[in-house]
Design a protein around this motif. Sequence first.
Motif, mmCIF file in Angstrom:
data_model
loop_
_atom_site.group_PDB
_atom_site.id
_atom_site.type_symbol
_atom_site.label_atom_id
_atom_site.label_comp_id
_atom_site.label_asym_id
_atom_site.label_seq_id
_atom_site.Cartn_x
_atom_site.Cartn_y
_atom_site.Cartn_z
ATOM 1 N N GLY A 401 0.770 -1.235 0.000
ATOM 2 C CA GLY A 401 0.000 0.000 0.000
ATOM 3 C C GLY A 401 0.795 1.275 0.000
ATOM 4 N N VAL A 402 2.129 1.204 -0.047
ATOM 5 C CA VAL A 402 2.932 2.432 -0.087
ATOM 6 C C VAL A 402 3.172 2.817 -1.542
ATOM 7 N N GLY A 403 3.608 4.058 -1.741
ATOM 8 C CA GLY A 403 3.757 4.577 -3.090
ATOM 9 C C GLY A 403 4.997 4.062 -3.805
ATOM 10 N N LYS A 404 5.055 4.406 -5.073
ATOM 11 C CA LYS A 404 6.204 4.063 -5.909
ATOM 12 C C LYS A 404 7.259 5.150 -5.805
ATOM 13 N N LEU A 405 8.490 4.761 -6.068
ATOM 14 C CA LEU A 405 9.578 5.735 -6.142
ATOM 15 C C LEU A 405 9.713 6.228 -7.574
ATOM 16 N N VAL A 406 9.756 7.544 -7.732
ATOM 17 C CA VAL A 406 9.993 8.146 -9.043
ATOM 18 C C VAL A 406 11.389 8.748 -8.981
ATOM 19 N N THR A 407 12.339 8.107 -9.658
ATOM 20 C CA THR A 407 13.722 8.542 -9.573
ATOM 21 C C THR A 407 13.986 9.721 -10.510
ATOM 22 N N GLY A 408 15.006 10.504 -10.166
ATOM 23 C CA GLY A 408 15.334 11.677 -10.957
ATOM 24 C C GLY A 408 14.254 12.731 -10.914
ATOM 25 N N SER A 409 13.457 12.748 -9.844
ATOM 26 C CA SER A 409 12.330 13.676 -9.720
ATOM 27 C C SER A 409 12.206 14.141 -8.278
ATOM 28 N N ILE A 410 11.465 15.224 -8.087
ATOM 29 C CA ILE A 410 11.145 15.710 -6.754
ATOM 30 C C ILE A 410 9.653 15.991 -6.673
ATOM 31 N N GLU A 411 9.131 16.000 -5.467
ATOM 32 C CA GLU A 411 7.725 16.345 -5.245
ATOM 33 C C GLU A 411 7.645 17.810 -4.824
ATOM 34 N N ARG A 412 6.945 18.568 -5.600
ATOM 35 C CA ARG A 412 6.764 19.985 -5.284
ATOM 36 C C ARG A 412 5.737 20.156 -4.165
ATOM 37 N N SER A 413 5.646 21.378 -3.648
ATOM 38 C CA SER A 413 4.647 21.703 -2.631
ATOM 39 C C SER A 413 3.245 21.451 -3.170
ATOM 40 N N ASN A 414 2.337 21.018 -2.305
ATOM 41 C CA ASN A 414 0.949 20.802 -2.733
ATOM 42 C C ASN A 414 0.079 22.053 -2.560
ATOM 43 N N VAL A 415 0.734 23.222 -2.468
ATOM 44 C CA VAL A 415 0.027 24.494 -2.317
ATOM 45 C C VAL A 415 -0.487 24.961 -3.673
ATOM 46 N N ASP A 416 -1.779 25.368 -3.709
ATOM 47 C CA ASP A 416 -2.387 25.966 -4.901
ATOM 48 C C ASP A 416 -2.531 27.465 -4.631
ATOM 49 N N ILE A 417 -1.762 28.280 -5.349
ATOM 50 C CA ILE A 417 -1.751 29.724 -5.095
ATOM 51 C C ILE A 417 -3.148 30.325 -5.259
ATOM 52 N N ALA A 418 -3.872 29.920 -6.294
ATOM 53 C CA ALA A 418 -5.215 30.472 -6.521
ATOM 54 C C ALA A 418 -6.131 30.183 -5.349
ATOM 55 N N ALA A 419 -6.075 28.945 -4.850
ATOM 56 C CA ALA A 419 -6.921 28.583 -3.702
ATOM 57 C C ALA A 419 -6.518 29.358 -2.457
ATOM 58 N N GLU A 420 -5.222 29.581 -2.282
ATOM 59 C CA GLU A 420 -4.760 30.304 -1.099
ATOM 60 C C GLU A 420 -5.221 31.761 -1.127
ATOM 61 N N PHE A 421 -5.212 32.392 -2.299
ATOM 62 C CA PHE A 421 -5.679 33.773 -2.366
ATOM 63 C C PHE A 421 -7.184 33.862 -2.134
ATOM 64 N N SER A 422 -7.914 32.825 -2.524
ATOM 65 C CA SER A 422 -9.345 32.791 -2.209
ATOM 66 C C SER A 422 -9.553 32.726 -0.702
ATOM 67 N N LYS A 423 -8.751 31.887 -0.038
ATOM 68 C CA LYS A 423 -8.834 31.809 1.419
ATOM 69 C C LYS A 423 -8.422 33.136 2.052
ATOM 70 N N LEU A 424 -7.447 33.798 1.448
ATOM 71 C CA LEU A 424 -6.995 35.082 1.973
ATOM 72 C C LEU A 424 -8.121 36.110 1.946
ATOM 73 N N ILE A 425 -8.858 36.163 0.840
ATOM 74 C CA ILE A 425 -9.977 37.111 0.721
ATOM 75 C C ILE A 425 -11.031 36.804 1.767
ATOM 76 N N LEU A 426 -11.365 35.543 1.936
ATOM 77 C CA LEU A 426 -12.385 35.156 2.920
ATOM 78 C C LEU A 426 -11.940 35.506 4.331
ATOM 79 N N ALA A 427 -10.658 35.214 4.644
ATOM 80 C CA ALA A 427 -10.162 35.529 5.989
ATOM 81 C C ALA A 427 -10.183 37.032 6.242
ATOM 82 N N GLN A 428 -9.812 37.796 5.220
ATOM 83 C CA GLN A 428 -9.813 39.252 5.372
ATOM 84 C C GLN A 428 -11.217 39.784 5.603
ATOM 85 N N ARG A 429 -12.188 39.307 4.821
ATOM 86 C CA ARG A 429 -13.565 39.764 4.978
ATOM 87 C C ARG A 429 -14.129 39.334 6.327
ATOM 88 N N ALA A 430 -13.831 38.109 6.735
ATOM 89 C CA ALA A 430 -14.337 37.634 8.027
ATOM 90 C C ALA A 430 -13.725 38.436 9.170
#
Length: 453
Positions: A401-430
Motif C-alpha cells: 500500500g505504499v507509493g512508488k519511487l519516481v527517480t530523478g524527480s522531486i515532489e513539489r509543494s501541494n500548495v495551490d496559489i489560486a486557492a490560497e488567495f481565495s482563502k486570503l480574501i475570505l479571511a480578510q472579509r471575516a
Amino acid sequence: MSLLGSMTTAISGLAAQSRALGHVSDNVANSQTVGFKRVDTNFTSWLTRSNLRLHMPGSVEARPDYTNTVQGTVEQVENPLAMAIAGQGFFSVAQARGGQGDDVVFDDRQFFTRAGDFAMDRDGYMVNGSGYYLEGWQIQQNGEPDRTNLGPIRISELVYNPQPTSGIDLAANLPANVATVAAVPGAAPWAPTEEPVSSVIQIFDDLGNQQQVTLDWWRLDVDTWRLRITPDGDTIAPVDGIFADIDFGGQITAGPPAVDAPAGTISAITPLSATTGTVPINEGEPAELGFTANYGYGDQTISIGLGGFGLPTGLTSYSGTEYSVRDLSQDGVPLGSFSGVTVRENGDVAVNYDNGQTRVVARVPVVAFNDPDKLQRLDGQAFMRTVESGEARVTDAATNGVGKLVTGSIERSNVDIAAEFSKLILAQRAYTSNTRIVTAADEMLQDTINMKR
C-alpha cells in the motif's frame, strides 16, 4: 449579558481569522518548497449555553488541518539521486548532531520527510536540501537487503577491485561443410598445419591486467573437431599446446537406456593435453572444458562453457562454410574507479564504475502510517511519529500500500496559489466583519452606560 458575550465572540473570531491568515501566509511562502504540505484551517465552534429557549454567544477556534496525504506535483529534475514518492509514504531520514566523515553522530530519534532532493555530500552521505540524511537497508553479501537494520546510506565503495577471469562462455557454429584435416601418425595431441578457424578473447589476471586467449579449431572428421587453447603470456602451458576434442551428434551415455545427441550438438568432450572436460550423465547437462593458466600471480583455473550436451545451444556444428560466433564473453573485471551513483525504481542505490561494473550498496524503503496527518511537524519539511499517527511501517517501495519511487524527480509543494488567495480574501472579509461586531457592541455598551444620565 449578550453584549459582552458578543464582543468576546467577535474577539475570538478575530483571533481565529488571524490564525487562518497565518496558515495562508505560511502556505504561500512555501509554495516552492520541495515536499512541503500545506496547512488548511478547520474552524471549531465552542458553546457557552444553548437550548430550545436560549442561545448564548460562544467562541470559535481555528485549528490547523494538515494535508500530509495530499500528493504534490512530481517534477523531473537533472539530479540522479533525487526521488519522489508517488502515493502514500515517507522517506526515513536521520539528523546529524555533530562530527564528520566516519565520526558523524546521529540523533537517536527517527525522522520522516517527503523532500527527496537528495545529493551526495563530501563524506558520501545522501543528504536533502534541509540537511536530513537518507536512511536505507544495507545490502548483504547474498545481494539481499538487511531489513532488520535501518541506517544512513553512505557511499564509500569508491574502487571496484579487479576480478580474475574464471569462466568463458562460447556460443558459435563450427561449419560442417569445410574439409577435414588429414591425420598425422604418431603425433597426438597435435596442431595441424592447415589454417584453423579461430576466436580471440581478452581475459583478466589476478591484478586486472588484460590477457589474450586464442581458440583454434580444426575439423578432424565428420563429427569431431580439435580445439587448441593458446593463453598468451601463460608460463605453464605445455610446449605442444593445450588440446581437446569435441564430438558432435554421437552417443552421450551408454545407458541403459542409451542416449544419443541430435546431429550437430555436443555429445562428448575428450581432454588431450592440460585440459579437463565434463562427462555427461544426462542430456542437457552443461558442457564445459577447463584449463589452468599462470601469469605470474599463481594458478588461474578457467572453464569454457560450451552450452549443453545434446542441446542446440552454445557450441554447435551445423551446415555452413563460415565460422560464426554468436557470443564470446568472460566474467573477469579490471580495476574500476567510482564514476557515479544512481537510484533504481525499486529503491536500490547503485554505484557505477568506469570499468562498466555496478555495485548495489543499499535499498531505500518507504515508511507508511495509519494516519499521516497526525504526524508532528518539524523544521525542514520533516515529521516525527506520534501516538495518534500510529506505528511506522517500513517496507519496500510499491508494496503493502505504499507509493512508488519516481527517480530523478522531486515532489513539489501541494500548495495551490489560486486557492490560497481565495482563502486570503475570505479571511480578510471575516476579520473585518468581526471588527464591525466589536464596534457595534462597543457602541451599544456606551448607550447602556449613558442611560443613567
